[in-house]
Each structure stands twice: as C-alpha cells, then as structure tokens.
Design a protein around this motif. Structure first.
Motif, PDB file in Angstrom:
ATOM      1  N   GLY A  63      -3.378   4.216  -1.735  1.00 47.46           N
ATOM      2  CA  GLY A  63      -3.748   3.376  -2.866  1.00 47.46           C
ATOM      3  C   GLY A  63      -2.748   2.266  -3.133  1.00 47.46           C
ATOM      4  N   TRP A  64      -3.003   1.539  -4.201  1.00 44.49           N
ATOM      5  CA  TRP A  64      -2.095   0.492  -4.674  1.00 44.49           C
ATOM      6  C   TRP A  64      -1.855   0.727  -6.155  1.00 44.49           C
ATOM      7  CZ3 TRP A  64      -5.597  -0.266  -0.865  1.00 44.49           C
ATOM      8  CH2 TRP A  64      -5.189  -0.968   0.281  1.00 44.49           C
ATOM      9  N   SER A  76      -7.653  -4.633  -4.382  1.00 49.39           N
ATOM     10  CA  SER A  76      -6.971  -4.769  -3.088  1.00 49.39           C
ATOM     11  C   SER A  76      -7.939  -4.470  -1.948  1.00 49.39           C
ATOM     12  CB  SER A  76      -5.765  -3.835  -3.020  1.00 49.39           C
ATOM     13  OG  SER A  76      -4.791  -4.193  -3.982  1.00 49.39           O
ATOM     14  N   LEU A  77      -8.759  -3.442  -2.122  1.00 47.06           N
ATOM     15  CA  LEU A  77      -9.762  -3.112  -1.102  1.00 47.06           C
ATOM     16  C   LEU A  77     -10.736  -4.274  -0.909  1.00 47.06           C
ATOM     17  CD1 LEU A  77     -10.577   0.620  -1.874  1.00 47.06           C
ATOM     18  CD2 LEU A  77      -9.606  -0.280   0.248  1.00 47.06           C
ATOM     19  N   GLN A 130       0.839  -1.202   0.000  1.00 44.19           N
ATOM     20  CA  GLN A 130       0.000   0.000   0.000  1.00 44.19           C
ATOM     21  C   GLN A 130       0.866   1.240   0.000  1.00 44.19           C
ATOM     22  OE1 GLN A 130      -2.675   0.491   3.378  1.00 44.19           O
ATOM     23  NE2 GLN A 130      -4.146   1.626   2.122  1.00 44.19           N
ATOM     24  N   GLY A 155      -7.398   3.250   2.148  1.00 43.37           N
ATOM     25  CA  GLY A 155      -7.652   2.935   0.748  1.00 43.37           C
ATOM     26  C   GLY A 155      -8.954   3.522   0.240  1.00 43.37           C
ATOM     27  N   SER A 168      -6.117  -1.615  -9.361  1.00 42.04           N
ATOM     28  CA  SER A 168      -5.316  -2.223  -8.299  1.00 42.04           C
ATOM     29  C   SER A 168      -5.855  -1.867  -6.923  1.00 42.04           C
ATOM     30  CB  SER A 168      -3.856  -1.749  -8.404  1.00 42.04           C
ATOM     31  OG  SER A 168      -3.336  -1.999  -9.686  1.00 42.04           O
ATOM     32  N   THR A 169      -6.244  -0.603  -6.754  1.00 46.02           N
ATOM     33  CA  THR A 169      -6.801  -0.171  -5.475  1.00 46.02           C
ATOM     34  C   THR A 169      -8.139  -0.854  -5.213  1.00 46.02           C
ATOM     35  OG1 THR A 169      -5.655   1.955  -5.581  1.00 46.02           O
ATOM     36  CG2 THR A 169      -7.609   1.829  -4.170  1.00 46.02           C
ATOM     37  N   SER A 170      -8.958  -0.923  -6.244  1.00 47.62           N
ATOM     38  CA  SER A 170     -10.272  -1.537  -6.100  1.00 47.62           C
ATOM     39  C   SER A 170     -10.180  -2.984  -5.637  1.00 47.62           C
ATOM     40  CB  SER A 170     -11.027  -1.477  -7.440  1.00 47.62           C
ATOM     41  OG  SER A 170     -12.173  -2.294  -7.404  1.00 47.62           O
ATOM     42  N   ALA A 188      -9.445   6.159  -2.729  1.00 42.32           N
ATOM     43  CA  ALA A 188     -10.332   5.864  -3.856  1.00 42.32           C
ATOM     44  C   ALA A 188     -11.352   6.974  -4.065  1.00 42.32           C
ATOM     45  CB  ALA A 188     -11.033   4.532  -3.630  1.00 42.32           C
ATOM     46  N   HIS A 196      -3.691   2.422 -11.136  1.00 42.15           N
ATOM     47  CA  HIS A 196      -4.058   2.729  -9.754  1.00 42.15           C
ATOM     48  C   HIS A 196      -5.476   2.284  -9.406  1.00 42.15           C
ATOM     49  CE1 HIS A 196      -0.999   5.816  -8.117  1.00 42.15           C
ATOM     50  NE2 HIS A 196      -1.188   4.903  -7.191  1.00 42.15           N
ATOM     51  N   SER A 197      -6.420   2.621 -10.270  1.00 42.15           N
ATOM     52  CA  SER A 197      -7.821   2.427  -9.918  1.00 42.15           C
ATOM     53  C   SER A 197      -8.160   0.951  -9.748  1.00 42.15           C
ATOM     54  CB  SER A 197      -8.718   3.051 -10.998  1.00 42.15           C
ATOM     55  OG  SER A 197     -10.071   2.920 -10.644  1.00 42.15           O
TER      56      SER A 197
END
Length: 320
Positions: free
Chosen positions: A124-125, A139-140, A119, A163, A135-137, A167, A132-133
């Motif tokens: 984010g990730w 991962s969350l 993280q 996170g 990967s973050t989604s 987002a 980004h979007s």
C-alpha cells in the motif's frame, strides 16, 4: 426526469467558461495554490479533450515539482505527499496523451518513480494526511494509467499487482473500506473510502465477490432523496461515479436505479450562482463544482457506452 446527454453537453460548455473565468484559482499563476483544486480542474479538462486549455498549467505544475519527483498539498510546499503526487501524475499522463510535451513526459516519469519508491512492503501507500485507503487508491489509479502508457512499465505492473492485493485485504466484512487514519473528516462513512478504491479493483479484477459486495454496500447507502450521507455533495459524486463505472465495466445495468437518482439530485441542488457547495445552500466551491462536473462527464459516458463492455477501459477513459 432523467438527465440527457444534450443537457450535460450544455452544462460542460458552461463549465469550460466557468473554469476559464476563474483560472486564477487553479492555473498556478499565484505564488501559493491548492493543488487539489488544480487537479480537480485538470481532471475535467482531460475528459473534455480540452488539453490546450490546460497546457500552461501543466507546465507550471511540472516546474513546481520537487526534486524527489513529488508535490505537496500546495504549490509552494517543500515536502512531497503521496496523494497529491498521484493526482498530479494521473492528470499529467492523460493530458499529455494529446499535448505530447517532452517536459511533461519527463516530469511524469519522475513522479512515477516517486510513487514506486513510496510503496510500502505490504503493497500500500500511506499519506499522513489522507490515510492508507485514499493514498493507495489514487496511487493505483495513476500507476495503472502509467503502465498502460508504457511508462516504467516493467516496474509499475508488479507494483500495481501488489497494491491491488493490499487494497483487497483492507476490505471489511460488510464490503466497504474504512480508514481511521484519514484526517480529512471525522465520520466513519463507508462512502468516503469505498467509492475511491472500489473502481480500481473493478477495473483490475473485473467481476468478483469483493467488487459485488462493495457495489451493493454503496447502492444500499443511498438516501431516499438520491444523495449519500445526508446531502453531502462530495460523497454523492463519489458514490454515483463508482456505481456508474461498476455498471459499465461489469456490463450490469442493475445499478442504474441507484446512480441515476444521484445524478438527478446533483442537478437539482445547484446554488443560485450555478455552482455547487459541500452541502446545498452553503458557499459555492470550485473544487466541489469540478467534482460535480466530473460526475456528469462520467454519466454522459455511461449513456453513450452502456451495453458495450469496457475491455479497453484505460484507453477509452481519461479518469477513474
């Protein structure tokens, strides 16, 4: 005519036969296999309480896990990526609710640790391939399920909070999410990212202005024939699922007039072999076919649960 639960039951029984027949394409017995395909299959099996069909593949998945706790895009890759690691983690968590396998549990804890370590300070990730979007989604989603199951919970919950904040900060003025670093396709369609990240925000924060703006954008983006992005099967699945989840969690049936045509369009646009392609008429694709199966599973859940509210969503659903 609306698709019924009985039709979906028949379709998913057919799907289980298809997945067993085509097991060499996803069960990790091959030397090099796409983990994205494997994960799309495992997601279907998790939601169908078909964990035993997935047991051997889950164990092979854990045994090709990297020392750092991650996985790559393919089973033989040496470098770990965030997006596929999160997808593996989420599936293993949900399938192991029923399998209760100690080896899988250990692998999941390593994977959760990997995601926590990756993280970014901003919350984010970033996966160099998926941006980004996305990967973050994903991962969350994996970490929200991990926290619910009590896996490294004291560390995971603060990471999820950061996170979600990250987002929400990525949302554009029109209510969508856009990611120019995403390498998987060239179009700047709001559906590609909004449909993935919005459900996590809806589940975590509930009925907010940000959620409503995102859902409105997606509903308005539907084409006249019931598809999204000009007959893109993948994006139609993504959009339909996001609107289904939004309708259930917010207990708002007004989105039904948008996602029901999406479900009907998908059923009407199978290839002659009974499977689906990225665009109707092109070569059938197992991964995309599993995306469609998943959409029908979520629509069936909607038909069964609408009007009830989903305060215990993470307990009752195996994927979002």
């Amino acid at each position: 005519m609306s698709v019924t639960t009985a039709e979906i039951d028949d379709l998913i029984q057919e799907a289980l036969t298809v997945l067993q027949t085509r097991a060499p394409e996803w069960d990790l017995t091959a030397e090099r296999q796409s983990l994205d395909t494997t994960n799309h299959v495992l997601r279907v099996l998790a939601q169908e309480s078909a964990s035993e069909l997935a047991r051997d593949a889950c164990l092979r998945l854990v045994r090709c896990q990297h020392a750092d706790g991650g996985w790559g895009e393919f089973s033989s890759d040496e470098k770990s990526g965030i997006r596929e690691t999160a997808f593996c983690t989420r599936n293993l968590i949900r399938l192991n609710r029923r399998l209760k396998d100690a080896e899988i549990r250990t692998g999941v804890e390593k994977a959760v640790r990997f995601l926590l370590d990756q993280q970014e300070p901003a919350g984010g990730w970033l996966d160099v391939l998926w941006g980004h979007s996305d990967s973050t989604s994903i991962s969350l989603g994996a970490l929200m399920f991990a926290a619910h199951e009590g896996i490294l919970e004291s560390e995971v919950r603060p990471a999820v909070a950061r996170g979600i904040e990250f987002a929400c900060g990525m949302q554009a003025e029109d209510g969508g999410w856009y990611d120019p670093r995403f390498k998987q396709e060239e179009r700047l369609s709001p559906v590609a990212w909004t449909a993935h990240i919005l459900p996590k925000i809806v589940v975590y924060r509930g009925d907010t202005e940000a959620a409503r703006k995102g859902l409105a954008l997606m509903a308005d983006a539907m084409d006249a024939d019931g598809s999204w992005d000009g007959g893109d099967v993948d994006h139609t699945c993504d959009s339909t699922r996001a609107l289904i989840l939004g309708s259930l969690v917010l207990n708002d049936p007004s989105y039904e007039e948008k996602f029901t045509p999406g479900v009907e369009w998908l059923l009407a646009n199978r290839n002659p072999d009974g499977l689906w392609a990225m665009v109707p008429g092109r070569a059938s694709n197992l991964l995309i076919t599993c995306d469609v199966y998943d959409t029908f599973q979520k629509y069936r859940a909607y038909l069964q649960e609408r009007g009830q509210g989903l305060s215990d969503f993470l307990e009752r659903w195996d994927d979002f």
